[in-house]
Write an enzyme that holds these catalytic residues in place. Structure first.
Site, PDB file in Angstrom:
ATOM      1  N   THR A   1       0.851  -1.194   0.000  1.00 30.36           N
ATOM      2  CA  THR A   1       0.000   0.000   0.000  1.00 30.36           C
ATOM      3  C   THR A   1       0.882   1.239   0.000  1.00 30.36           C
ATOM      4  O   THR A   1       2.046   1.192   0.402  1.00 30.36           O
ATOM      5  CB  THR A   1      -0.842   0.105   1.288  1.00 30.36           C
ATOM      6  OG1 THR A   1       0.051   0.171   2.409  1.00 30.36           O
ATOM      7  CG2 THR A   1      -1.787  -1.057   1.430  1.00 30.36           C
ATOM      8  N   ASP A   2       0.311   2.355  -0.404  1.00 30.00           N
ATOM      9  CA  ASP A   2       0.928   3.619  -0.059  1.00 30.00           C
ATOM     10  C   ASP A   2       0.677   3.796   1.444  1.00 30.00           C
ATOM     11  O   ASP A   2      -0.109   3.063   2.041  1.00 30.00           O
ATOM     12  CB  ASP A   2       0.332   4.769  -0.883  1.00 30.00           C
ATOM     13  CG  ASP A   2       1.293   5.945  -0.974  1.00 30.00           C
ATOM     14  OD1 ASP A   2       2.169   6.077  -0.088  1.00 30.00           O
ATOM     15  OD2 ASP A   2       1.178   6.742  -1.924  1.00 30.00           O
TER      16      ASP A   2
END
Ligand SMILES: *[C@@H]1O[C@H](CO)[C@@H](O)[C@H](O)[C@H]1NC(C)=O
Ligand SMILES: *[C@@H]1O[C@H](CO)[C@@H](O)[C@H](O)[C@H]1NC(C)=O
Ligand SMILES: *[C@@H]1O[C@H](CO)[C@@H](O)[C@H](O)[C@H]1NC(C)=O
Ligand SMILES: *[C@@H]1O[C@H](CO)[C@@H](O)[C@H](O)[C@H]1NC(C)=O
Ligand SMILES: *[C@@H]1O[C@H](CO)[C@@H](O)[C@H](O)[C@H]1NC(C)=O
Length: 901
Positions: free
Chosen positions: A305-306
């Protein structure tokens, strides 16, 4: 004065073709426009079938096979925001709690499986240098690197970056960035990438990935996908991230293109973007992750994920996410309280049967395989020895914990070596000469110079005075946010000018001062800039994107230039900028003789520029985007969407393929400076017409994926509950994220799983059986390998003669095979070494099958619309300077023609 010692020639090749609040309460959103939807795509294809990753998977499968469920889960997530490294070798007791000594701290720190030999992973920003720590090189930004149009420099910068990340003991380089692609000219983070064109982005990122990974560091290609604006990019407890609504062909031909090349170049990791696509968050969009990235593009490594972008646990695991960073939740809870969607929750989800064991096997294997593939299992791979939280030698070992022991957290390892040489070379070759009336540049060092603008000098408050460069003071060396790095020093233009020129008067102001009457010989050099960055900071009312200043120079730069042009008859404008700025207020003023765009030079902003000003080298940069006459020349759809309501912003890509020059050419709008424009100190070079060579283009052969993956050999039966129990007597650190469960919880979950009732509300289309065949466009990392077969090779001889070519008759416009396709699209480029007068070089350009294909939505494949037809291949120095055309049917070329736009 000596003649310019070198001239670099660019050939571009363009083708013409046919809790606080739960997510559930956030359903209030503008509807996704009719027709845009992300179809379900399940299950996640196992990694491990691409031979390039064969050895790494063999070792990874062996390691993961011996992991417990708690260990597999532990390596798939961060241990919490600000929660740093520790080693169980260094456990000690303090204040009655068990504490651990730290070995360093990174922006992301995964859990480990030390029992079987897998260490914590250190993940660190950012694309242009190790952030935020000392004794590193602040390289020129991606946009500068793109503006060099030098494949060699793109690679060399990657090599140097890789050495610095390795030297600091980092496992994952969080770059390169190819999304943003530069669709929205005001977009805040376009400068982290290489320019507003998929091929320029693809070449820049593939070269960076190669350079970084050859040093053993895992590259993380980001942000997947369509993270084109900053405002409302993120899900948070009260607001949904915007949705980028894109049709399939546009996705493939523009936004996915650099990701495909990056996967083909072997990127070890991919980072999912914050935003949604077609209404579904990128971090849990099964069509994007399972379907396009892992099946069609055959990506073998982990998807992370960011930061704080994960908004679900089970759903994201099923959709193909492999790593949650930094481990905490945010989208559906606030971080820092020790909540996680994975870690203990993922363990629970496996025990209770909601997440299949083989999915976690695959996640863990992808992560371990990336580590083996880069050789990070080697004894000499250094552990982290810096802190991304402090510049002090000593600090809290767990900055996120309430009570934390202190220890050495920064060893000040100097990783700069001689990297300033490549940094300067990139900064210099990026410098783009847009205008040079009367061949005004280069100037002599004895000319009386009057320098205006605070952008000429280092920020007097300090070169690193604002966190993550979240202010625009002094020279603009880079944009702001997580894509920034600390400057170890700044070679600023004013110091360099003073070193070299005999008469320099500097006015360190952005308001035009009172000056003495100018003489004919006086030269005014005016520095202006335009900044942008990440949405985490607001700078002078710009929320990451340039929403306040638009495409105008900051700090009244236009007025400064206008007033200088009124007072002096010779004005040179130097622009440091994140992207296009509107130059109409002054570009045609007769005293504005020359304009240099120096992009974002990083630490080497001084000599790199003045050597060009004084003619020690000829400028060789070319614009990596177009500069329009006015902002309204862009399509309305590419403006920043910022309606401040509690709903999901819908950003629909109605312009399709037509961004930047593709749009201007279609709309018949002449930009002020075209994509690729860039002058040098001599006239056009002579070219010998190229001799194209063709290979035949039969229909795209299928290259079926190896059907079996070694991941299928890992035990996928329900693990015993005891494997998930906290170790006896274990004392938890508050807010540290663990993959263990308390015994009663583990037992309860296991009972559900053992009962075998699939009570979980699985999404529509959910499936667990691996697909038997690969998508038509798939087959290997990057897609069907036959897509990258070279169809045509063109060798162009360029000579530094100074003679101009005469325009001749226009060429025929080839058919586009029924596909509405931009009139020209960049497909390859090459830059010569510096050529002495009279010297020549042969540049080789190639067109692959994919380069002459379009994405057929119905067939879900790339097709060459008319293989036997005539395709025109234009060659030139800019998108509006295409004077050579070659034809694919006759394999002949014509020189001195008028280009198609
Ligand atoms: C988004 O919706 C469009 C229109 O239906 C479709 O062509 C495209 O494949 C979808 N893309 C994704 C990533 O869901
Ligand atoms: C998870 O990682 C942390 C940090 O390295 C470590 O202390 C812990 O023992 C790991 N848990 C397991 C199950 O290995
Ligand atoms: C850089 O490293 C040197 C040792 O090589 C050290 O003396 C210095 O303090 C470091 N610089 C910074 C800014 O910490
Ligand atoms: C720090 O980095 C250096 C150079 O890369 C390495 O040799 C050393 O082992 C590291 N030190 C520690 C304590 O991690
Ligand atoms: C299993 O645990 C996960 C994580 O807590 C939860 O979301 C899911 O609903 C549980 N499934 C069942 C069947 O209880």
């Amino acid at each position: 004065m000596e003649p310019p010692s070198g001239l670099r020639r660019l050939a571009m090749l363009l083708t013409l073709l046919p809790s606080l609040a739960s997510a559930a309460t956030l359903d209030c959103r503008d509807p996704v426009p009719a027709g845009y939807a992300s179809p379900p795509y399940y299950p996640t294809p196992y990694g491990g079938w691409d031979n390039e990753w064969g050895d790494a998977y063999e070792k990874a499968v062996a390691m993961v096979s011996s992991m417990t469920i708690a260990e597999k889960v532990n390596i798939t997530a961060g241990t919490g925001i600000f929660m740093a490294y520790y080693s169980e070798r260094d456990v000690y007791t303090s204040l009655g709690l068990i504490m651990f000594s730290s070995l360093g701290r990174c922006v992301g720190n995964s859990g480990s499986a030390l029992r079987v030999g897998f260490p914590q992973m250190c993940l660190e920003d950012g694309p242009l240098g190790v952030r935020p720590t000392d004794n590193v090189t602040a390289f020129p930004a991606g946009i500068s690197t793109g503006a060099t149009w030098s494949k060699e420099l793109m690679y060399q910068r990657g090599v140097a970056l890789g050495k610095e990340f390795r030297g600091k003991g980092i496992n994952y380089y969080l770059g390169p960035s190819v999304g943003s692609l530069g669709r929205q000219p005001r977009g805040g983070r376009n400068w982290e990438g290489f320019g507003s064109d998929p091929v320029l982005q693809a070449v820049g990122s593939a070269a960076t990935i190669k350079g970084v990974q050859e040093q053993g560091v895992i590259a993380t290609l980001k942000h997947y996908i369509a993270n084109e604006q900053e405002i409302y990019r993120m899900y948070n407890p009260v607001q949904q991230a915007y949705s980028s609504n894109i049709d399939d062909r546009t996705l493939h031909e523009l936004y996915l293109w650099p990701f495909a090349e990056g996967v083909r170049a072997g990127t070890g990791a991919v980072m999912a973007a914050y935003n949604a696509v077609n209404g579904s968050a990128c971090s849990q969009n099964s069509y994007l992750l399972n379907g396009i990235l892992k099946d069609e593009l055959g990506f073998q490594g982990p998807v992370m994920t960011d930061w704080l972008a994960q908004i679900s646990g089970v759903a994201s695991a099923l959709a193909g996410l492999d790593m949650s960073m930094p481990g905490d939740t945010f989208g559906n809870n606030i971080p820092l309280f020790g909540y996680s969607n994975w870690m203990y929750e993922l363990t629970r989800s496996v025990l209770n049967g909601s997440v299949p064991v083989d999915r976690v096997n695959d996640m863990a294997t992808r992560i371990v395989a990336a580590w083996y593939k880069m050789g990070q299992d080697a004894e000499d791979y250094p552990p982290p020895n810096f802190s991304s939280n402090t510049m002090d030698r000593e600090g809290p070992l767990y900055p996120g914990a309430l009570i934390s022991p202190r220890g050495v957290v920064n060893e000040y390892v100097n990783v700069q070596a001689d990297h300033k040489t490549v940094a300067k070379q990139v900064a210099q070759e990026a410098i783009t000469l847009l205008k040079n009336d009367d061949n005004f540049l280069p100037i002599t060092t004895s000319a009386p110079l009057f320098v205006f603008g605070t952008d000429a000098q280092a920020n007097p408050k300090g070169i690193n005075s604002c966190t993550d460069k979240s202010c625009n003071g002094g020279l603009l060396s880079m944009g702001w946010g997580s894509g920034s790095a600390l400057l170890p020093y700044l070679d600023d233009p004013i110091s360099s000018l003073k070193r070299k020129a005999s008469k320099v008067t500097y006015y360190a102001t952005d308001s035009f001062p009172k000056v003495a009457a100018a003489t004919e010989d006086d030269v005014a050099v005016v520095f202006i800039n335009s900044d942008s960055g990440e949405n985490s900071y607001t700078v002078e009312n710009n929320h990451g994107d340039r929403d306040a200043n638009g495409l105008s120079a900051w700090h009244n730069g236009d007025t400064l230039v206008q007033k200088a042009a009124a007072a002096y008859s010779n004005v040179v404008v130097v622009v440091h900028t994140v992207g296009p700025i509107i130059m109409e207020p002054w570009i045609d003023l007769p005293s504005v003789k020359s304009v240099l765009v120096a992009h974002l030079p990083g630490q080497e902003a001084g000599d790199s520029l003045t050597e060009v000003l004084f003619g020690e080298v000829s400028p060789s940069g070319h614009l990596p985007y177009s500069i329009p006459v006015k902002e309204s020349d862009y399509p309305d759809s590419v403006s920043i969407k910022s309606s401040p309501k509690l709903s999901q912003i819908q950003d629909t890509y109605t312009e399709g393929l037509y961004i930047d020059y593709r749009h201007f050419n279609k709309a018949g709008v002449k930009p002020r400076f075209a994509f690729g424009h860039g002058l040098s100190y001599t006239n056009s070079p002579s070219r010998t017409p190229p001799s194209p060579e063709a290979s035949s283009l039969p229909s795209l052969p299928r290259d079926p994926r190896k059907p079996t993956s070694p991941v299928s050999t890992i035990d996928a039966s329900l693990p015993p509950a005891a494997d998930a129990y906290y170790p006896k007597g274990f004392n938890k650190i508050w807010r540290y994220l663990y993959s263990w469960l308390d015994k009663p919880e583990a037992d309860a979950a296991h009972a559900i799983g053992a009962a075998g009732k699939k009570t979980y509300p699985y999404p529509t289309g959910y499936a667990t059986t691996q697909r038997a065949s690969v998508p038509p466009a798939g087959g290997a990392s990057g897609g069907n390998p036959a897509l990258y077969d070279v169809a045509y090779t063109l060798s162009v001889k360029v000579t530094n003669t100074g003679s101009a070519l005469r325009p001749a008759r226009p060429s025929r416009r080839p058919t586009n095979g029924g596909f509405d396709t931009p009139v020209i699209q960049l497909r390859d480029f090459a830059k010569s070494d510096s050529l002495a007068p009279g010297e020549g070089a042969t540049l080789s350009l190639r067109l692959t099958r994919k380069d002459v294909s379009v994405w057929d939505v119905g067939l879900q494949n790339w097709i060459v619309p008319n293989p036997a037809g005539r395709y025109s291949v234009w060659i030139g120095q800019a998108s509006d300077d295409l004077r050579v055309v070659c034809y694919t049917d006759t394999l002949t070329c014509e020189d001195g023609v008028t280009g198609p736009v």
